[in-house]
Design a protein around this motif. Sequence first.
Motif, short mmCIF file in Angstrom:
data_model
loop_
_atom_site.label_atom_id
_atom_site.label_comp_id
_atom_site.label_asym_id
_atom_site.label_seq_id
_atom_site.Cartn_x
_atom_site.Cartn_y
_atom_site.Cartn_z
N THR A 43 -0.37 -13.50 -13.44
CA THR A 43 -1.24 -13.03 -14.51
C THR A 43 -1.78 -14.18 -15.35
N SER A 44 -1.21 -15.37 -15.15
CA SER A 44 -1.56 -16.55 -15.95
C SER A 44 -1.46 -16.26 -17.43
N GLN A 45 -0.60 -15.34 -17.72
CA GLN A 45 -0.35 -15.04 -19.12
C GLN A 45 0.83 -15.88 -19.61
N SER A 46 0.78 -16.21 -20.85
CA SER A 46 1.84 -17.06 -21.41
C SER A 46 3.19 -16.35 -21.30
N GLU A 47 4.20 -17.13 -20.95
CA GLU A 47 5.54 -16.58 -20.91
C GLU A 47 6.20 -16.60 -22.28
N GLY A 48 5.51 -17.15 -23.23
CA GLY A 48 6.04 -17.14 -24.58
C GLY A 48 6.83 -18.37 -24.96
N TYR A 49 6.79 -19.37 -24.11
CA TYR A 49 7.49 -20.60 -24.45
C TYR A 49 6.75 -21.78 -23.83
N GLY A 50 7.13 -22.95 -24.26
CA GLY A 50 6.47 -24.14 -23.74
C GLY A 50 7.29 -25.38 -24.03
N PHE A 51 6.70 -26.52 -23.73
CA PHE A 51 7.39 -27.79 -23.90
C PHE A 51 6.47 -28.79 -24.57
N ILE A 52 7.06 -29.57 -25.44
CA ILE A 52 6.31 -30.60 -26.15
C ILE A 52 7.09 -31.90 -26.03
N GLU A 53 6.43 -32.90 -25.47
CA GLU A 53 7.09 -34.20 -25.29
C GLU A 53 6.51 -35.21 -26.26
N PHE A 54 7.39 -35.95 -26.90
CA PHE A 54 6.98 -36.96 -27.87
C PHE A 54 7.28 -38.35 -27.32
N ASN A 55 6.81 -39.33 -28.06
CA ASN A 55 6.88 -40.69 -27.54
C ASN A 55 8.23 -41.35 -27.74
N SER A 56 9.09 -40.74 -28.50
CA SER A 56 10.41 -41.34 -28.67
C SER A 56 11.40 -40.24 -29.04
N ARG A 57 12.64 -40.56 -28.84
CA ARG A 57 13.67 -39.59 -29.19
C ARG A 57 13.76 -39.39 -30.70
N ALA A 58 13.57 -40.47 -31.43
CA ALA A 58 13.61 -40.35 -32.89
C ALA A 58 12.50 -39.45 -33.39
N THR A 59 11.34 -39.61 -32.79
CA THR A 59 10.23 -38.73 -33.16
C THR A 59 10.56 -37.29 -32.83
N THR A 60 11.12 -37.08 -31.66
CA THR A 60 11.44 -35.73 -31.24
C THR A 60 12.43 -35.08 -32.20
N GLU A 61 13.42 -35.85 -32.59
CA GLU A 61 14.41 -35.32 -33.50
C GLU A 61 13.80 -35.01 -34.85
N ARG A 62 12.93 -35.89 -35.29
CA ARG A 62 12.28 -35.66 -36.58
C ARG A 62 11.40 -34.41 -36.53
N MET A 63 10.70 -34.27 -35.44
CA MET A 63 9.84 -33.10 -35.28
C MET A 63 10.67 -31.82 -35.27
N LEU A 64 11.81 -31.89 -34.60
CA LEU A 64 12.67 -30.70 -34.52
C LEU A 64 13.13 -30.29 -35.91
N GLN A 65 13.53 -31.26 -36.70
CA GLN A 65 14.05 -30.93 -38.03
C GLN A 65 12.93 -30.56 -39.00
N THR A 66 11.77 -31.15 -38.80
CA THR A 66 10.67 -30.88 -39.71
C THR A 66 10.04 -29.52 -39.45
N TYR A 67 9.81 -29.24 -38.17
CA TYR A 67 9.05 -28.04 -37.83
C TYR A 67 9.91 -26.80 -37.64
N ASN A 68 11.12 -26.99 -37.19
CA ASN A 68 11.92 -25.82 -36.87
C ASN A 68 12.17 -24.98 -38.11
N GLY A 69 11.76 -23.73 -38.07
CA GLY A 69 11.91 -22.84 -39.19
C GLY A 69 10.73 -22.84 -40.14
N ALA A 70 9.86 -23.81 -40.00
CA ALA A 70 8.68 -23.83 -40.85
C ALA A 70 7.70 -22.77 -40.38
N ILE A 71 6.78 -22.44 -41.25
CA ILE A 71 5.82 -21.39 -40.92
C ILE A 71 4.73 -21.96 -40.03
#
Length: 238
Positions: free
Chosen positions: A93-121
């Motif tokens: 159906t090429s319909q979204s399964e409701g999830y995805g993946f986002i890759e960042f340029n470093s682990r520190a960035t990824t961790e920061r993004m997780l803490q910054t965005y998770n739970g935000a609106i």
Amino acid sequence: MMQSGPGMGQQLPQQYQQPPSQQPYVMMQPQLQAQPAVWSQSAQPPQQPANADKVRTLWIGDLQYWMDENYLYTCFGQTGEVTSLKVIRNKQTSQSEGYGFIEFNSRATTERMLQTYNGAIMPNGGQSYRLNWATFSAGERSSRQDDGPDHAIFVGDLAIDVTDYLLQETFRARYNSVKGAKVVIDRLTGRSKGYGFVRFADESEQMRAMTEMQGVLCSTRPMRIGPATNKNPAATTQ
DNA sequence: CATGAGCGT
């Protein structure tokens, strides 16, 4: 444009910049000399400690069907640190399964993004980000950040505007061992289904909350508390 | 009224 942190001892020249829309996947990663790649599919025992310095990908869930790569890039791409992102779709159906993946340029960035965005609106305003570390194989995905078993309760009759954070804070105000809360989101609408779960570290507080929080107001409606079926198959981690 | 959670070429 190019940031250089003199305070951190980063010695990896990351000067390659590329538009994310051109190459959907960028698997090239500079291999660190100090740490060999241990996550190849060699004969690795599953008892590997999850240090995983190479994980730079976040899993994102509760996506609505209209939330495509372009939307995610609007959310995360402004940082200039996204190397790739993808929304998983059904092949038929090429319909979204409701999830995805986002890759960042470093682990520190990824961790920061997780803490910054998770739970935000999220920009659409109706729901909050559901983010987690991506797993590259089935097996490590059940391990959550915890230092013990969690005791969950079912919370129904939630007002539609109750978020994870509000639900969590409502209980955390009275119970110290609250580890987290989750409001179940309808993927079709991105809105709350009207029920959720609160996890406690202390079983006695879970028991107390079952009776004490019965009918307590959360936002605009009194909550209905019930027992939650435990999805964790008795992890005996010592 | 109702029981989450979903991991890819």
